[in-house]
Design a protein around this motif. Structure first.
Motif, PDB file in Angstrom:
ATOM      1  N   VAL A 247       0.858  -1.196   0.042  1.00 13.13           N
ATOM      2  CA  VAL A 247       0.117  -0.002   0.081  1.00 13.13           C
ATOM      3  C   VAL A 247       0.897   1.144   0.025  1.00 13.13           C
ATOM      4  N   LEU A 248       0.770   2.164  -1.195  1.00 10.95           N
ATOM      5  CA  LEU A 248       1.439   3.249  -0.987  1.00 10.95           C
ATOM      6  C   LEU A 248       1.545   4.166   0.051  1.00 10.95           C
ATOM      7  N   LEU A 249       0.433   4.493   0.458  1.00 10.27           N
ATOM      8  CA  LEU A 249       0.290   5.406   1.764  1.00 10.27           C
ATOM      9  C   LEU A 249       1.118   4.835   3.186  1.00 10.27           C
ATOM     10  N   GLU A 250       1.184   3.525   2.957  1.00 14.12           N
ATOM     11  CA  GLU A 250       1.637   2.704   4.514  1.00 14.12           C
ATOM     12  C   GLU A 250       3.028   2.503   4.261  1.00 14.12           C
ATOM     13  N   GLN A 251       3.763   2.876   2.854  1.00 16.34           N
ATOM     14  CA  GLN A 251       5.039   2.392   2.779  1.00 16.34           C
ATOM     15  C   GLN A 251       6.019   3.527   3.370  1.00 16.34           C
ATOM     16  N   VAL A 252       7.159   3.037   3.645  1.00 12.54           N
ATOM     17  CA  VAL A 252       8.267   3.871   4.070  1.00 12.54           C
ATOM     18  C   VAL A 252       8.876   4.779   2.857  1.00 12.54           C
ATOM     19  N   TRP A 253       9.079   5.983   3.110  1.00 11.64           N
ATOM     20  CA  TRP A 253       9.433   6.956   2.208  1.00 11.64           C
ATOM     21  C   TRP A 253      10.676   6.776   1.734  1.00 11.64           C
ATOM     22  N   VAL A 254      10.993   6.397   0.445  1.00 17.18           N
ATOM     23  CA  VAL A 254      12.419   5.776   0.006  1.00 17.18           C
ATOM     24  C   VAL A 254      13.499   6.940   0.099  1.00 17.18           C
ATOM     25  N   LEU A 255      13.119   8.093   0.287  1.00 19.68           N
ATOM     26  CA  LEU A 255      13.923   9.298   0.162  1.00 19.68           C
ATOM     27  C   LEU A 255      14.721   9.572   1.632  1.00 19.68           C
ATOM     28  N   ASP A 256      13.857   8.951   2.800  1.00 24.12           N
ATOM     29  CA  ASP A 256      14.602   9.017   4.249  1.00 24.12           C
ATOM     30  C   ASP A 256      14.554   7.760   4.797  1.00 24.12           C
ATOM     31  N   GLY A 257      13.913   6.715   4.299  1.00 27.31           N
ATOM     32  CA  GLY A 257      13.896   5.444   4.983  1.00 27.31           C
ATOM     33  C   GLY A 257      13.361   5.409   6.422  1.00 27.31           C
ATOM     34  N   GLU A 258      12.529   6.440   6.693  1.00 26.56           N
ATOM     35  CA  GLU A 258      12.040   6.368   7.861  1.00 26.56           C
ATOM     36  C   GLU A 258      10.214   6.640   7.873  1.00 26.56           C
ATOM     37  N   SER A 259      10.050   7.947   7.217  1.00 26.82           N
ATOM     38  CA  SER A 259       8.895   8.385   7.591  1.00 26.82           C
ATOM     39  C   SER A 259       7.750   7.603   6.544  1.00 26.82           C
ATOM     40  N   ARG A 260       6.610   7.570   6.885  1.00 26.26           N
ATOM     41  CA  ARG A 260       5.288   7.021   5.952  1.00 26.26           C
ATOM     42  C   ARG A 260       5.024   7.996   4.721  1.00 26.26           C
ATOM     43  N   VAL A 261       4.988   7.384   3.853  1.00 27.14           N
ATOM     44  CA  VAL A 261       4.304   8.227   2.538  1.00 27.14           C
ATOM     45  C   VAL A 261       3.286   9.153   2.784  1.00 27.14           C
ATOM     46  N   SER A 262       2.478   8.589   3.656  1.00 27.17           N
ATOM     47  CA  SER A 262       1.213   9.609   4.058  1.00 27.17           C
ATOM     48  C   SER A 262       1.554  10.635   4.840  1.00 27.17           C
ATOM     49  N   LYS A 263       2.446  10.414   5.915  1.00 26.03           N
ATOM     50  CA  LYS A 263       2.960  11.630   6.591  1.00 26.03           C
ATOM     51  C   LYS A 263       3.956  12.511   5.972  1.00 26.03           C
ATOM     52  N   VAL A 264       4.423  12.060   5.003  1.00 25.17           N
ATOM     53  CA  VAL A 264       5.091  13.071   4.093  1.00 25.17           C
ATOM     54  C   VAL A 264       4.371  13.872   3.215  1.00 25.17           C
ATOM     55  N   VAL A 265       3.370  13.450   2.740  1.00 26.13           N
ATOM     56  CA  VAL A 265       2.218  14.275   1.909  1.00 26.13           C
ATOM     57  C   VAL A 265       1.413  14.946   2.793  1.00 26.13           C
ATOM     58  N   GLU A 266       1.111  14.381   4.060  1.00 29.21           N
ATOM     59  CA  GLU A 266       0.257  15.377   4.890  1.00 29.21           C
ATOM     60  C   GLU A 266       1.151  16.554   5.306  1.00 29.21           C
ATOM     61  N   LYS A 267       2.280  16.246   5.588  1.00 28.98           N
ATOM     62  CA  LYS A 267       3.412  17.452   5.997  1.00 28.98           C
ATOM     63  C   LYS A 267       3.377  18.668   5.135  1.00 28.98           C
ATOM     64  N   ALA A 268       3.333  18.074   3.701  1.00 27.52           N
ATOM     65  CA  ALA A 268       3.293  19.163   2.825  1.00 27.52           C
ATOM     66  C   ALA A 268       2.021  19.909   2.675  1.00 27.52           C
ATOM     67  N   GLY A 269       0.822  19.629   3.272  1.00 27.98           N
ATOM     68  CA  GLY A 269      -0.284  20.010   3.255  1.00 27.98           C
ATOM     69  C   GLY A 269      -1.423  19.700   2.011  1.00 27.98           C
ATOM     70  N   ALA A 270      -0.962  18.300   1.583  1.00 24.75           N
ATOM     71  CA  ALA A 270      -1.621  17.766   0.251  1.00 24.75           C
ATOM     72  C   ALA A 270      -2.197  16.546   0.761  1.00 24.75           C
ATOM     73  N   LYS A 271      -3.001  16.090  -0.427  1.00 21.00           N
ATOM     74  CA  LYS A 271      -3.357  14.560  -0.279  1.00 21.00           C
ATOM     75  C   LYS A 271      -3.414  14.086  -1.585  1.00 21.00           C
ATOM     76  N   LEU A 272      -2.751  12.722  -1.335  1.00 21.29           N
ATOM     77  CA  LEU A 272      -2.242  11.763  -2.486  1.00 21.29           C
ATOM     78  C   LEU A 272      -3.697  11.100  -2.732  1.00 21.29           C
ATOM     79  N   VAL A 273      -4.056  11.559  -4.067  1.00 19.81           N
ATOM     80  CA  VAL A 273      -5.623  10.872  -4.426  1.00 19.81           C
ATOM     81  C   VAL A 273      -5.614   9.834  -5.384  1.00 19.81           C
ATOM     82  N   GLY A 274      -4.436   9.530  -6.100  1.00 16.60           N
ATOM     83  CA  GLY A 274      -4.120   8.445  -7.258  1.00 16.60           C
ATOM     84  C   GLY A 274      -2.688   8.622  -7.711  1.00 16.60           C
ATOM     85  N   PHE A 275      -2.485   7.359  -8.349  1.00 15.20           N
ATOM     86  CA  PHE A 275      -1.169   7.012  -9.005  1.00 15.20           C
ATOM     87  C   PHE A 275      -1.295   6.149 -10.129  1.00 15.20           C
TER      88      PHE A 275
END
Length: 302
Positions: A247-275
């Motif tokens: 699940v994309l939003l549950e994966q660990v962000w490859v750029l830092d190896g720590e954060s969840r993708v969902s948290k990275v997107v949320e911190k940017a004030g956005a919502k990932l709605v599709g890929f």
């Protein structure tokens, strides 16, 4: 029951990396069913394959093009890798992507669209086939759009801007478009290219795939001999791990190896709605010939 041929055993071995005898036994246990045999090997701990994936053997190119709050991606196939390096073919892939951006991702609508030569996409494809001398086909297309925000694109190892063998679209909703949001979208594209998620969120996971995974995990847990109550907890823990893998939003962000993708997107004030991720030839099996055998047959020695 399907006949357990050497070719079937070899196909299972290539898909799982398990030993030949284990593959033969798995196919026998599964009555020749390939997917069931893969699950049997996984249950016995003899395969590391999370799922059977199609061999990427078809040639051609993936093309992406972006517009305002919208982007399109197409895959156009050819017979040989040589065609992918042909400038006329590359230009055609770009043209098809531009038409998709305008008309949407229905293939019939795309083929009816016009390209700069004045021909329809379908007629231009016929002309290109006659000119280059190889069979070609427009295999698939995807268009993503948002009301507000960006649809970013990423092409891995691009041959030229927007053209390559792996392409990704990532749709981010936000109050407004910005360079930072576009950069994040491209980073999401890089992440998707690397991790190949199967679903955007937990709710989007294919129910059949989930139940199949659960069945395998239950059998694996039962091999431990633990009580059913413990097995249930073990399985639920492994299902959470499964979500983190697919699940994309549950994966660990490859750029830092720590954060969840969902948290990275949320911190940017956005919502990932599709890929969407296209890998050239994904899921297509190309018939392979035994060149040595063909030569021997032609020479009359076989």
């Amino acid at each position: 029951m399907a006949e357990i041929t050497a070719a079937l055993v070899r196909e299972l071995r290539e898909a799982t990396g398990a030993g030949m005898m284990d593959c033969k036994k798995a196919l026998t246990e599964a009555a020749g069913d390939m997917d069931a045999a893969i699950d049997w090997l996984r249950t016995k701990g003899l395969s590391q394959a999370a799922k059977k994936s199609g061999r990427t053997t078809a040639e051609g190119l993936v093309g992406v093009v972006s517009g305002k709050n919208r982007a399109a991606m197409v895959e156009v196939n050819a017979e040989t890798d040589f065609v992918g390096r042909n400038e006329a073919f590359q230009a055609f892939v770009e043209q098809v992507a531009h038409v998709a951006l305008e008309v949407g991702d229905d293939l019939d609508a795309i083929k009816a669209g016009k390209v700069p030569s004045g021909r329809t996409v379908a007629d231009e494809l016929t002309h290109l086939i006659a000119t280059i001398g190889e069979n070609m086909a427009i295999r698939r297309a995807k268009v993503l759009s948002v009301e507000s925000g960006v649809v970013a694109s990423y092409v891995h190892s691009a041959l030229r801007p927007g053209i390559g063998k792996i392409g990704v679209l990532a749709a981010l909703e936000a109050p407004s478009e910005s360079d930072a949001l576009l950069t994040l979208g491209r980073q999401v594209g890089m992440h998707v290219a690397a991790t190949r998620p199967a679903a955007l969120d937990v709710a989007s996971v294919d129910p059949e795939a989930l139940e199949r995974e659960r069945a395998v995990l239950i059998e694996q847990a039962r091999e431990s001999g633990k009580p059913e109550a413990i097995i249930e907890k073990m399985v639920e823990g492994r299902i959470r791990k499964f979500y983190e893998e697919v699940v994309l939003l549950e994966q660990v962000w490859v750029l830092d190896g720590e954060s969840r993708v969902s948290k990275v997107v949320e911190k940017a004030g956005a919502k990932l709605v599709g890929f969407e991720r296209f890998q050239l030839g994904e899921g297509i099996e190309k018939e392979e010939s035994d060149f040595a055998a063909e030569v021997a047959a032609a020479a009359g020695t076989k």
